[in-house]
Structures are given as C-alpha cells and as structure tokens.
Design an enzyme around this catalytic site. Structure first.
Site, short mmCIF file in Angstrom:
data_model
loop_
_atom_site.label_atom_id
_atom_site.label_comp_id
_atom_site.label_asym_id
_atom_site.label_seq_id
_atom_site.Cartn_x
_atom_site.Cartn_y
_atom_site.Cartn_z
N LYS A 54 0.80 -1.24 0.05
CA LYS A 54 0.11 -0.03 -0.08
C LYS A 54 0.84 1.22 -0.12
O LYS A 54 1.71 1.41 0.86
CB LYS A 54 -0.88 0.05 1.18
CG LYS A 54 -2.00 -1.16 1.37
CD LYS A 54 -2.98 -1.19 0.31
CE LYS A 54 -3.85 -2.28 0.46
NZ LYS A 54 -5.04 -2.54 -0.29
N ASP B 99 -0.63 -0.20 -4.15
CA ASP B 99 -2.09 -0.06 -4.29
C ASP B 99 -2.28 1.37 -3.53
O ASP B 99 -2.00 1.51 -2.37
CB ASP B 99 -2.92 -1.11 -3.68
CG ASP B 99 -4.44 -1.01 -3.46
OD1 ASP B 99 -4.78 -0.02 -3.99
OD2 ASP B 99 -5.09 -1.86 -3.11
N GLU C 158 -11.48 -3.01 -8.66
CA GLU C 158 -12.21 -3.08 -7.30
C GLU C 158 -13.29 -2.37 -6.85
O GLU C 158 -14.19 -2.83 -6.39
CB GLU C 158 -11.22 -3.58 -6.14
CG GLU C 158 -10.94 -2.03 -5.41
CD GLU C 158 -9.87 -2.30 -4.25
OE1 GLU C 158 -10.57 -2.12 -3.13
OE2 GLU C 158 -8.72 -2.62 -4.38
N HIS D 70 -9.33 -8.91 -7.71
CA HIS D 70 -9.27 -8.46 -6.46
C HIS D 70 -9.76 -9.24 -5.45
O HIS D 70 -11.06 -9.67 -5.63
CB HIS D 70 -9.96 -7.27 -6.46
CG HIS D 70 -9.90 -6.16 -5.10
ND1 HIS D 70 -11.11 -6.47 -4.31
CD2 HIS D 70 -9.05 -5.82 -4.05
CE1 HIS D 70 -11.05 -5.63 -3.01
NE2 HIS D 70 -9.72 -5.40 -3.12
#
Length: 370
Positions: A168, A197, A249, A299
C-alpha cells in the site's frame, strides 16, 4: 426443469487476521452475506460476497425483501435471465455496491448449484483455461508496516514461490513511499514483482508525480491511484507513465470497465466477483479484457477467484489474502506459489456448516420458501 424452491440467507462478520490499513481507511471487519439456493431436485448451491465493515445489514435487507423472493419458482439453470431480472428489479438503486454485493451472493450460489448438478468444478464449467494461477501476497504490505517488516514478509513469500508482493502506498510524502519500495527492490532483486495500491488516495497531478518518482522501482502496477469514477484522470495518468495502471475493485458495472478499456484508462483489469455482481458479469468483463489484450488480476476473494482466474485465458494473478479460514475446512491448494483451482464439482469452497451456523448473526438469518 428444476425450479428454485428455497433460499436461505445468513451473514457472518469476520475479523481480519492482521491489521489492514491503506491510504484512506482501515479494514476492521468483513461482513459476509451467504446465500444457499435449493431447487426442486433437492440440489443446493451456496454463494457469498463481502463488505469491508459497513453496509452488510442493507445488503441483507435487499436480499430478504426484494431479491430472494423474486427467484422462487424460477428455473435455477437460467442464470443469465435471473441476473438480468434482478438487476432490472433494482434498477432504481443500481449501479452501486449494495446492489452488486447482493446480486453477487445469489449469482454465485446459482453457479455453484449448476456446477454441482453437472458434476464439474467451476473453473471447467466457466471455461477451463488452466488448472493453476500464480499468487501474489498483500497481507504483509499494509500502509502502517515498517520497511524492514515489508522486506521480511516479501522475502518469505518469495521463498515460498510467490510471484510478487503488493504494498500500500499513500504516505504523506512521495519520499516515504519511495524509501519503502526501494528497500524491497534492493532486497528482492529485479525478477520479483512489486505491486502497489493507492486505494484512490491521490489527485491526478500527485499520482503523475509519484508514478514518475517510482519509475525506477519497475513496479508491476499502480492500483487505484485515483477515485474510481475519474476515468479521464486515469487516461491522463496512463498516458504519462509506462507503469501499468490497474483498476476494478471499485467498479460495479460491465459498462464502467468498457469505458476504461476503450479510453485507455487502465492496462490491468481487477474485476471482483463481489463488487461486479457475481460470476455472470465477471466472465463478461474478463472476456472483454482479452479482446483488449489486457490481463485480469482479480481483487480479493482468493478462494473463489482462483477458479475464475483458471477459467479464462487472460487470468494473470490471484491475490493472496486468506479470509474464509474460520468458515471452511479444506483450504485452497497452494504449491510453489501457485493456487490450484478446486477439482470437486461446484465453486469448491468447503464450508464448515457447524462453524458457519455458530458464527451467523441471528437477526439476519432467514429462509424464503415457495
């Protein structure tokens, strides 16, 4: 023709095994709506979907009050017709997460039922492209985790044969994100994939700036860099960087995916069964992506997505985030970093019904019969 005679509804609220944080939120619970459909032959199929902590009660009311009663008496094998009937019945509330999550649980249950009655595992019934798909892990890459811990987790994953780790990003400064990823690249070498992400945390200009700064890390992709409804922003970003942009997602319609692919706003499709409304629209998005020469790296929902990644030719990766261990017996088969699609008929999830009934939230349990 076997007609649907009974629909059973329940919901379980699961606590994640590890702390999960990203650029905009913490994932503290997983509300899991579960639908079991029984037909006039006595056969049954079970499907599920999820939230990340809010909206589960609304999903269950939508299922109980509006969707499940409408399918009693329908031919259970007419999955396409049922999906469109339910979508139209809720057209005033679509397209959005609550409706898609509810549709997904019903649609997946119908596919499970069909596959069981035909004696086929889902991945063969839905296409049968391959028996295994490579894994990447996200569980060790949450935003709060310190750089050395990121490195240690990725090294362990690499030793197990995993093909990549997802991290992340969205720290207050780009320098912090770069330092975390640079430490990983230095320790892991050039062949191991590093995915990132952003969880929709950036503006267009900031995303372009950070993508440029991270170019030397050679990322596998930058995921959800901008708000999901900003298609033009994603197009602008995609044109400004050679790093692949991944979305999906937070998209809830096949038409949303169509626009992204047509306009060049992404190069990796991350369609999610639980968000798109089930297996029926998932397969449509995956086949459309193949026409654009785009891979699908679904996802979340690894226990279900491993079968779908193996069903289609362009199924690229399965995201490793264990989520159903508390509710199942047999786990997903993993060998040398590959997830293997289940071979038994149906979606292949080994529900532990004793555990499931024990953990179900009583107020949401309901059986709808003819």
């Amino acid at each position: 023709m076997a007609k649907i005679e009974k629909v059973e509804l329940r919901m379980v609220d699961l606590v994640p095994k590890v702390k999960r944080t990203d650029a905009i939120q913490s994932f503290v619970s997983q509300e899991t709506p579960i639908v079991t459909i029984t037909d006039s032959d006595g056969a049954s199929g079970t499907g599920y979907s999820y939230t990340i902590g809010t909206g589960g009660s609304s999903v269950m009311r939508l299922l109980a009050d509006h969707l499940a009663p409408r399918i009693i008496g329908d031919d259970a094998d007419m999955i396409e017709a049922i999906w469109h009937k339910l979508e139209f019945a809720t057209h005033a509330t679509t397209i959005g997460a609550i409706t898609s999550i509810a549709l997904a649980a019903i649609d997946t249950a119908l596919w499970d039922l069909r596959a069981k009655k035909q004696g086929l595992p889902l991945w063969k019934l839905a296409g049968g492209a391959k028996e295994k798909a490579p894994l990447y892990t996200t569980e060790g890459g949450w935003l709060h985790i310190e750089p050395q811990a990121l490195v240690d987790d990725a090294l362990q994953a690499k030793e197990k044969g995993f093909r990549g780790s997802k991290v992340k990003i969205g720290k207050p400064t780009g320098a912090e994100d770069f330092a975390r990823l640079a430490a990983m690249r230095k320790a892991l070498g050039d062949e191991y994939e590093i995915m990132t992400d952003c969880n929709q945390g950036f503006t267009v200009d900031e995303a372009i700036r950070r993508a440029d700064r991270l170019r030397e890390i050679d990322l596998a992709w930058i995921e959800e860099p901008l708000p999901a409804d900003d298609i033009d922003g994603h197009v602008r970003l995609s044109r400004s960087t050679s790093t692949p942009i991944a979305v999906g997602e937070s998209l809830y319609s096949i038409r949303h995916f169509r626009e992204y692919m047509q306009k060049g706003g992404c190069s990796i499709v991350q369609v999610d069964v639980g968000r798109i409304g089930g297996i029926t629209p998932w397969l449509k998005v995956a086949h459309a992506a193949e026409a654009f020469d785009m891979p699908v790296s679904a996802h979340f929902l690894m226990e279900l997505h491993v079968s779908l990644a193996c069903a289609v030719q362009n199924g690229k990766y399965v995201e490793y985030i264990p989520q159903l261990d508390e509710l199942t017996g047999k786990r997903m088969k993993i060998v040398d970093g590959y997830g293997y699609a289940p071979t038994e008929p149906g979606i292949g999830i080994d529900w532990d019904w004793d555990k499931l009934k024990k953990l179900s939230i009583a107020e949401f349990e309901k059986t709808i019969v003819k």
